[in-house]
Design an enzyme around this catalytic site. Structure first.
Site, short mmCIF file in Angstrom:
data_model
loop_
_atom_site.label_atom_id
_atom_site.label_comp_id
_atom_site.label_asym_id
_atom_site.label_seq_id
_atom_site.Cartn_x
_atom_site.Cartn_y
_atom_site.Cartn_z
N GLU A 298 74.53 50.00 -6.72
CA GLU A 298 73.74 51.17 -6.34
C GLU A 298 74.55 52.46 -6.47
OE1 GLU A 298 70.47 49.33 -3.32
OE2 GLU A 298 72.37 49.92 -2.42
N ASP A 372 66.93 41.26 -1.14
CA ASP A 372 67.38 42.28 -0.19
C ASP A 372 66.68 42.16 1.15
OD1 ASP A 372 68.62 44.49 0.92
OD2 ASP A 372 67.41 45.96 -0.15
N GLU A 400 64.90 46.65 8.66
CA GLU A 400 64.58 47.58 7.57
C GLU A 400 63.24 47.25 6.93
OE1 GLU A 400 66.46 48.91 3.22
OE2 GLU A 400 67.58 47.59 4.56
#
Length: 710
Positions: A298, A372, A400
């Site tokens: 990332e 993820d 999340e």
């Protein structure tokens, strides 16, 4: 001191600050029974850890039983509690208890007889073991378990049990939903908030022995002398509780703060810089734990920027730390926008060829699933693929993808599902738990990490039930074979009440909550269909991100013919990253567990499920069931009014109302979108979405909690 005053404060409105260390008085009959078995405390105070152990027992027993045990050096009556190590206590040494296999952190709790009197011995080989034993003993009392004829023997299954704080130095917390960072970097090192001590107590009570203080998307500034002095202050607060500090480091730090022109791990000047930096850190913090690294992922810098491998980068840092006993936790969460291959395959592709190429003090930190932290994923294939390299688990405690702070989603079943998964890497029984505890590969170094959900909110985690996820992580980090239901019951009793009329229904509610969230968000193997960037709410239609693998449409691949990501041998062939028996199962649409069906297969809308219904029917049914389950949770909670304090009861009730509203939003938005793609009518008996698809697509959100740029 705030940490100790909490348990002796008069009755007051509760705000969740005490967590599970809520030493409120037991019922009179129970308290009287335990007082006779906790009349004396014989515990040393020669070291900082002995001191906090003694204080915890005195505070806890006083709060629970309404009377502090007398302090003494000898056993003078029945009911004495002896705490310590054979080397620190002649009295304990005289008992000749077998402690040789307890290691540094293990403990035993044994009912013994001393000079004709009944007593309880809480013994470790080192002070920290006795501290862990003291917390175990208090847990028995707090949950009203028998302390007669005790014979408890515990040692941690996993060596490094750490929290990963995604806290930035400016006070923001990436993916944090409980307010700002608890680390006040501006006031450190001179002001050491008493909250830091309470944080250490909470972690020690569940066996967590390490904390990474800063975000994996790290800047270099934390390695400067000014910030190392701040890290030192936190290390000094945590040390008596057996907690070592770690920091996330930026791979390009030699260039950014060291004045070098390269960060190439094979460059001698770079190697020298890191060795000097390690020497500097250990001079300031002698028991510093080591580094956590996110590299070449990332946009973060890493060894591949110089044509080097992950092993080259990790080993360079490991060599710098090795003389001091430090470790490198190197994350395998890597994927590249220039790599067109299935994102779920990229970690395996990059790291599998490097098996056996890492130094002995390197742990590869692997997320529980291959994408993820989704509501449900298969276990990551690396767990069955690198027998020569110690792998540590990375779970996400902060939610999340599971409703942030307001949705009640107990993560114990998710953790248990992953840990009990059989990789078949060395035949049947090769579970993920056996991979990460080192037993399968005969590794002496082992680890597990949880991305922390802790913030500056008074209740630590944004809601009381989010505290359970911190708690269950610690308990499973100590012993990954424990049952998440048992842990949930412990937590409920310690956090709320021992009243069975409350405990049983609330535990049932918790145990079903994760499956409910999967159903109203991503049933049948769907994944990554939330709003882009902030990850709040549904957006299966979204294709706005520049990177294909950040777009929901990349993952569900719904079209007129069907839905799902084909990862079979006819598709991306992600299945063959698993051991052959597992690969064969996942490759066959009929053998694939239906809860992972759309993860591995692109399936026609009219595909017949095991129920006999079509896939389209089952998809709508699951979305609807998820909403119904949340409504049932609300009904359960309404029946709990009056069993606990009004303040916490009302907040949970309010959050469940939010959860129902947002579960309905997820259900309706996803059904509206998938119906528009499939062209199919809504199955009979199901309510249509409350709004049309354009309405859901028009919703936008700014300033979403936990979303920060790096």
């Amino acid at each position: 001191m705030l940490a100790m005053a909490l348990s002796t404060a008069p009755a007051h409105a509760e705000d969740g600050y005490e967590l599970w260390l809520r030493y409120h008085p037991l019922a009179t009959e129970q308290a009287s029974l335990y007082r006779s078995r906790a009349s004396q405390l014989i515990a040393g105070s020669a070291t900082p850890t002995q001191t906090v152990t003694r204080k915890e027992l005195l505070s806890g027993l006083n709060g629970l039983l309404g009377r502090e045990p007398t302090s003494s050096d000898t056993v003078t009556s029945d009911g004495a509690i002896l705490v310590g190590t054979p080397s620190s206590s002649p009295l304990i040494a005289s008992l000749r208890l077998d402690t040789k296999d307890l290691g540094k952190e293990g403990y035993l709790i044994r009912s013994v007889t001393v000079d004709g009197h009944t007593a309880t011995a809480i013994v470790g080989n080192e002070d920290v073991g006795a501290l862990y034993g003291a917390f175990h003993f208090l847990r028995l009392v707090q949950t009203e378990r028998s302390i007669d004829r005790l014979d408890v023997r515990e040692s941690p299954h996993i060596k490094l049990r750490v929290l990963n704080h995604w806290d930035n130095l400016n006070g923001e917390v990436e993916r944090g939903y409980a307010g700002a960072s608890i680390w006040d970097w501006w006031k450190l090192p001179d002001w050491r908030d008493p909250r830091y001590t309470d944080y250490a107590r909470a972690n020690a009570s569940i066996g967590i022995n390490g904390t990474v203080l800063n975000n994996v998307n790290a800047g270099a500034e934390i390695l400067t002398p000014r910030y190392l002095e701040k890290v030192k202050a936190l290390a000094e607060v945590f040390r008596p509780y057996g907690i070592r500090v770690y920091i996330s480091v930026r791979f390009s730090a030699p260039m950014e703060i060291g004045g070098l022109k390269t960060a190439d791990p094979l460059d001698p000047n770079v190697q020298h810089w890191w060795r000097s930096k390690a020497d500097e850190i250990y001079k300031i913090i002698p028991d510093f734990g080591g580094f956590l690294v996110k590299a070449n992922s990332e946009g973060q810098p890493g060894p591949q920027d110089y044509g080097r491998t992950h092993a080259d980068g990790a080993n360079m840092l490991a060599d710098a730390l090795a003389p001091h006993g430090g470790v490198v936790m190197w994350r395998t969460f890597v994927y590249s926008q220039t790599n067109a291959d299935d994102r779920a395959k990229q970690a395996y592709t990059e790291f599998k060829p490097l098996d056996g190429h890492f130094r002995d003090n390197v742990l590869l930190q692997v997320k529980n699933g291959p994408v993820d932290f989704q509501p449900r994923e298969p276990y990551g294939p690396l767990f069955g693929a690198m027998p020569k390299t110690p792998l540590m688990m990375e779970f996400q405690i902060t939610k999340e993808y599971l409703g942030f702070a307001t949705h009640l989603v107990y993560l114990g079943p998710l953790y248990e599902e992953v840990l009990s998964s059989d990789t078949m890497a060395h035949g049947q029984g090769s579970t993920v738990a056996k991979v990460i505890d080192g037993s399968l590969g005969h590794h002496t170094l082992s680890g597990i990490a949880g991305v922390a959900n802790i913030g500056a909110n008074r209740n630590w985690s944004g809601s009381d039930f989010n505290q359970a996820n911190w708690y269950v992580f610690g308990r499973l980090a100590w012993n990954p074979t424990l049952a998440s239901r048992t842990i949930a019951e412990q937590w409920v009793r310690m956090t709320f009440t021992n009243n069975e009329a409350f405990v049983k229904p609330v535990v049932e509610m918790m145990m079903g909550s994760r499956e409910a969230a999967v159903d109203y968000m991503t049933p049948l193997g769907l994944h990554h269909i939330m709003g882009p960037g902030h990850h709040y709410g549904p957006a299966p239609w979204d294709a706005s991100e520049a990177r294909a693998d950040w777009r929901p449409v990349y993952y569900h691949r719904a079209d007129r013919n069907g839905i799902g990501f084909d990862r079979t041998r006819a598709g991306s062939d992600a299945v063959d990253q698993y051991a052959p028996p597992i690969a064969a199962q996942f490759n066959d649409v009929k053998q694939t567990p239906e809860q992972l069906l759309l993860w591995f297969h692109h399936v026609p809308w009219d595909y017949r499920m095991r129920s006999g219904h079509t896939l389209w029917y089952e998809l709508v049914a699951h979305y609807t069931q998820g909403v119904d389950d949340v409504k049932h949770m609300q009904e359960t909670w309404r029946g709990m009014d009056g069993y606990i304090d009004a303040e916490r009861y009302q907040q949970v009730a309010a959050y469940l109302a939010i959860q129902e509203k947002e579960a309905q939003w997820w259900r309706d938005a996803c059904i509206a979108y998938f119906q528009s793609v499939s062209g199919l009518p809504l199955p009979s008996g199901f309510a249509p979405p409350q709004h049309d698809l354009k309405y859901y697509e028009s919703l936008t959100f700014k300033n979403v909690p936990g979303y920060s740029s790096w």
